[in-house]
Scaffold this motif. Structure first.
Motif, short mmCIF file in Angstrom:
data_model
loop_
_atom_site.label_atom_id
_atom_site.label_comp_id
_atom_site.label_asym_id
_atom_site.label_seq_id
_atom_site.Cartn_x
_atom_site.Cartn_y
_atom_site.Cartn_z
N ALA A 193 38.75 8.46 19.16
CA ALA A 193 39.52 8.32 17.91
C ALA A 193 38.80 9.09 16.82
N PRO A 194 39.53 9.43 15.76
CA PRO A 194 38.82 9.92 14.58
C PRO A 194 37.94 8.79 14.03
N SER A 195 36.83 9.16 13.43
CA SER A 195 35.88 8.14 12.97
C SER A 195 36.49 7.16 11.99
N THR A 196 37.53 7.61 11.27
CA THR A 196 38.17 6.72 10.31
C THR A 196 38.91 5.57 10.99
N ARG A 203 36.45 7.64 3.45
CA ARG A 203 37.27 7.98 4.62
C ARG A 203 37.32 9.49 4.83
N THR A 254 34.10 10.50 6.39
CA THR A 254 34.06 10.03 7.78
C THR A 254 34.89 10.94 8.67
N TYR A 255 36.08 11.27 8.18
CA TYR A 255 37.00 12.09 8.97
C TYR A 255 36.49 13.52 9.08
N ARG A 267 33.47 14.54 9.08
CA ARG A 267 32.31 14.63 9.95
C ARG A 267 32.71 14.95 11.39
N ASP A 268 33.83 14.38 11.84
CA ASP A 268 34.27 14.66 13.22
C ASP A 268 34.50 16.15 13.44
#
Lengths: 310, 427
Positions: A189-192, B168, B171-172, B174-175
């Motif tokens: 999943a995306p980390s969010t 958020r 966080t997003y 970073r992926d």
């Protein structure tokens, strides 16, 4: 005692033996459900109340049908016409229902822990039909039954759970159950959409779905709710589908006979492509059938061989 | 094969720790050989240019450039900005997304790249908006934007107010391994402020912006960077307390970098004088003590990058009472000349300045250039570091004339700029 629990509040309290026990009973219930005469008298005279504080069509119907096949008297109470709307507290509702002497309560609530709280206030068996983002034990059991009937085992399989783990009670129950049964669990999943501490929950964490699917035996997709894909958790439907939607290209990384599962209801074109949902590897419809069987097994077990038998 | 040979050059390339006299051999737009060794083995054929001992450095990469296109072409176009860049020795630049419409969609990233390819004479790299319409509420499609060619995600001039949105987004991002670059100014705390808060603003009767308006959102972002593991770049710092925060975050091992504009390293609040709106900037010009401390933070590497913060404004937004004017000054053409003031004053070594305007930008944002190592693209500036000149308004190449250095004296001038080996500017 074959099954030492009074309630089924979560997978967490179950041993590996408990799970095997329920799955074996569920296998028998599948046979009953496939007969022409599906009615048994196992729970004749017992009263089952489905108490749903959160809207549900599929799960409620599944529990209702399971109860009826076992011969129980089933009553549905949904939030729309309950006194909760009039300001009654959860505990007062429980006490009121308890006074009507039901034998088993099936409860869904939007708050984590609410079902456990209610179970402390009533004198009958309670089954958690989903509490917030905490647990949904019958879903994990029906998923396990589906896997076992298709693969012959659960231990040793690689299961990839994809999508909104953060908000998913299905994911939490499945992570617990699959780990208890010795499967190797991955999440993608995306980390969010992953909860904090996910790496310590007994899973391997991936942010790239294709890597997460490499040689997987089972792919479990999770539902992504519409209000979560408009820029708050993920930017858009098209971006989510591009990176985390299950399509043929991503699925080709899994084993050729990998099972594709989804707890429903699906968002076609968001988390799963239509041709995959309807394709030969999909066992999504089979999951629905297993759901009735597992719920029959759970209710029968709690009534007849659990701590409620006195 | 085309071959160009620059001889008798003082080559300063911090990416290779090189400061030596020698030759640069360019073949088909790429560096083939460089340095004293190259000078000793010159090929017999090729265009030879004797640079007569002048500086040869990797072309500058300006990481914070506002361009009017699309939507404000009367201020600056992609083509005109690229010409201004070439005149300043800038061979690559990151274009901020706060245009009209905002660069928050794949189609707009494509537009910028196509316009850059067809009309620009230097490399123009699009930055994509961090939030839709820069509203600070909804994330843009990071993955698709980066795949389309966006090099960095930024909310441009605006700071995201909502801490949860920021978390958020980090966080997003970073992926995807993306850098989030942010201006940090608390809109509430800045209030209606238009310059640095303090005695000088008080005498002018102008509302001030306290330094805390920069420090508080910066510290918030640095904590979120630590929490999420995101790559974070502070775009425009101005006070030493911000540098302290960056220093601490770096020491703790977080993936954090910082930049600031050349304006804040060479000017201070008193330059505003009698309400000169070309000195109205965001963040505001600070005190002389702040400037001196920030110069030291550049020298020690705490501040990684120096940009021009090029922000073209027309008379309609600048020929106004100070409090009503827009922020911003152009700077592409004067970036290097102004930075050389810090070299001549002995405050920042020449190599660190070139590092801060070329090598570090390439590294932090993953861009070509920023080095003269063999095999790399021949993006080069040839500079006379001592040439005395005065910036006349009439000589400004940029479409807008709002420079903070009008009639300023400089020592050091760009003589020639090469992009992929081809000369795009000659003084």
């Amino acid at each position: 005692m074959a099954f030492p629990h009074r309630h089924l509040l979560g997978i967490k309290s179950l041993s590996e033996h408990d799970i095997y026990y329920l799955l074996d009973r569920a296998d028998e219930a599948v046979q009953i459900s496939r007969r022409e005469d599906k009615k048994t008298s196992t729970l004749r005279g017992r009263t089952q109340i489905n108490l749903f504080f959160e809207a549900s069509t599929r799960t409620q119907a599944s529990f209702e049908l399971a109860g009826k096949r076992l011969g129980a008297d089933v009553m549905n109470m949904s939030v729309a016409n309950s006194s909760v709307k009039k300001g009654e507290t959860l505990v007062d509702t429980a006490m009121t229902l308890n006074a009507m002497r039901p034998d088993i309560l099936i409860v869904r609530h939007s708050s984590a822990g609410a079902v456990a709280l209610l179970s402390q206030k009533v004198g009958c068996a309670v089954v958690n039909a989903g509490d917030g983002a905490h647990e949904h034990p019958t879903q994990a059991l029906l998923d396990a039954l589906t896997i076992r009937r298709n693969k012959g085992r659960i231990g040793g399989l690689t299961v990839t759970i994809c999508g909104d783990v953060l908000h998913s009670r299905v994911a939490r129950s499945n992570i617990l159950l699959l780990n208890a049964m010795g499967a190797r669990v991955r999440v993608a999943a995306p980390s969010t959409l992953l909860p904090s501490g996910i790496a310590q929950m007994g899973v391997e964490v991936f942010h790239n779905m294709e890597e997460a699917l490499e040689d997987a035996d089972v792919v479990m997709m999770l539902r992504l709710q519409r209000e979560r894909m408009d820029g708050a958790f993920v930017p858009s439907v098209r971006e989510y589908f591009r990176y985390f939607g299950l399509d043929q290209q991503k699925l080709s990384r899994a084993k050729p006979d990998a099972l594709v599962m989804h707890p429903g209801p699906m968002n076609r074109g968001v988390e799963i492509a239509s041709d995959i949902a309807d394709g030969p590897q999909s066992v999504i419809e089979s999951q629905v059938e297993m759901g009735v069987a597992v719920r029959m097994a759970v209710m029968e077990t709690l009534m007849l061989s659990g701590a409620n038998q006195s | 094969m085309t071959r160009t040979i620059l001889t008798n050059a003082r080559i300063v390339d911090p990416s290779q720790n090189m400061d030596e006299t020698g030759a640069v051999i360019i073949e088909d737009g790429k560096i083939a050989a460089i340095g004293a060794t190259a000078a000793n083995a010159l090929p017999s054929e090729g265009d030879i240019q004797d640079v007569q001992g002048q500086l040869v450095i990797p072309g500058l990469i300006d990481t914070c450039v506002h361009i009017g296109e699309p939507g404000g072409e009367h201020r600056e176009t992609i083509a005109s900005a690229s010409k201004a860049a070439a005149a300043g020795g800038v061979t690559g630049l990151i274009m901020m997304p706060d245009t009209s419409p905002v660069i928050d969609d794949v189609a707009l990233v494509d537009f910028v790249q196509r316009a850059a390819r067809d009309e620009a004479i230097v490399s123009i790299y699009p930055a994509a908006a961090l939030t839709k319409g820069l509203d600070g509420e909804q994330m843009t499609e990071f993955g698709l934007l980066l795949d389309a060619g966006a090099k960095v995600l930024t909310n441009g001039r605006k700071t995201v107010k909502n801490t949860l949105v920021m978390r958020r987004a980090m966080t997003y991002a970073r992926d995807f391994g993306a850098v989030i670059a942010c201006a940090t100014q608390d809109a509430y705390l800045s209030g209606g402020g238009v310059m640095n808060e303090g005695l000088f603003a008080s005498w002018l009767g102008l509302p001030g912006i306290p330094r805390e308006a920069e420090i508080i959102p910066l510290e918030r972002d640095l904590r979120l960077a630590a929490l999420t593991g995101a790559r974070y770049h502070a775009l425009k710092l101005s006070v030493p307390q911000s540098a302290d925060a960056i220093r601490a975050a770096k020491a703790a091992g977080h993936a954090v970098t910082a930049g600031m504009s050349i304006n804040h390293l060479t000017l201070n609040e008193t330059d505003i004088g009698e309400y000169r709106t070309f000195f109205r900037l965001s963040p505001p010009l600070r005190t002389e003590d702040d400037r001196v401390a920030m110069v030291a933070a550049v020298a020690d590497g705490t501040i990684d990058i120096i940009s021009s913060a090029h922000d073209p404004q027309d008379v309609d937004t600048k020929r106004l009472p100070f409090a009503d004017a827009e922020n911003g000054a152009i700077g592409l053409e004067t970036l290097l000349a102004a930075a050389l003031r810090l070299h001549h004053s002995g405050d920042v070594p020449l190599a660190r300045l070139i590092d801060a305007m070329s090598c570090r930008p390439a590294k932090v944002f993953g861009l070509p250039g920023g080095t003269l190592a063999p095999g790399s693209r021949a993006d080069i500036a040839i500079v006379d570091p001592d040439y005395p000149w005065v910036l006349s308004k009439d000589d400004i190449v940029s479409r807008s004339k709002n420079t903070a250095f009008e009639d300023a004296r400089f020592s050091g001038k760009v003589l020639q700029t090469l992009v992929a080996g081809a000369t795009v500017y000659r003084a």
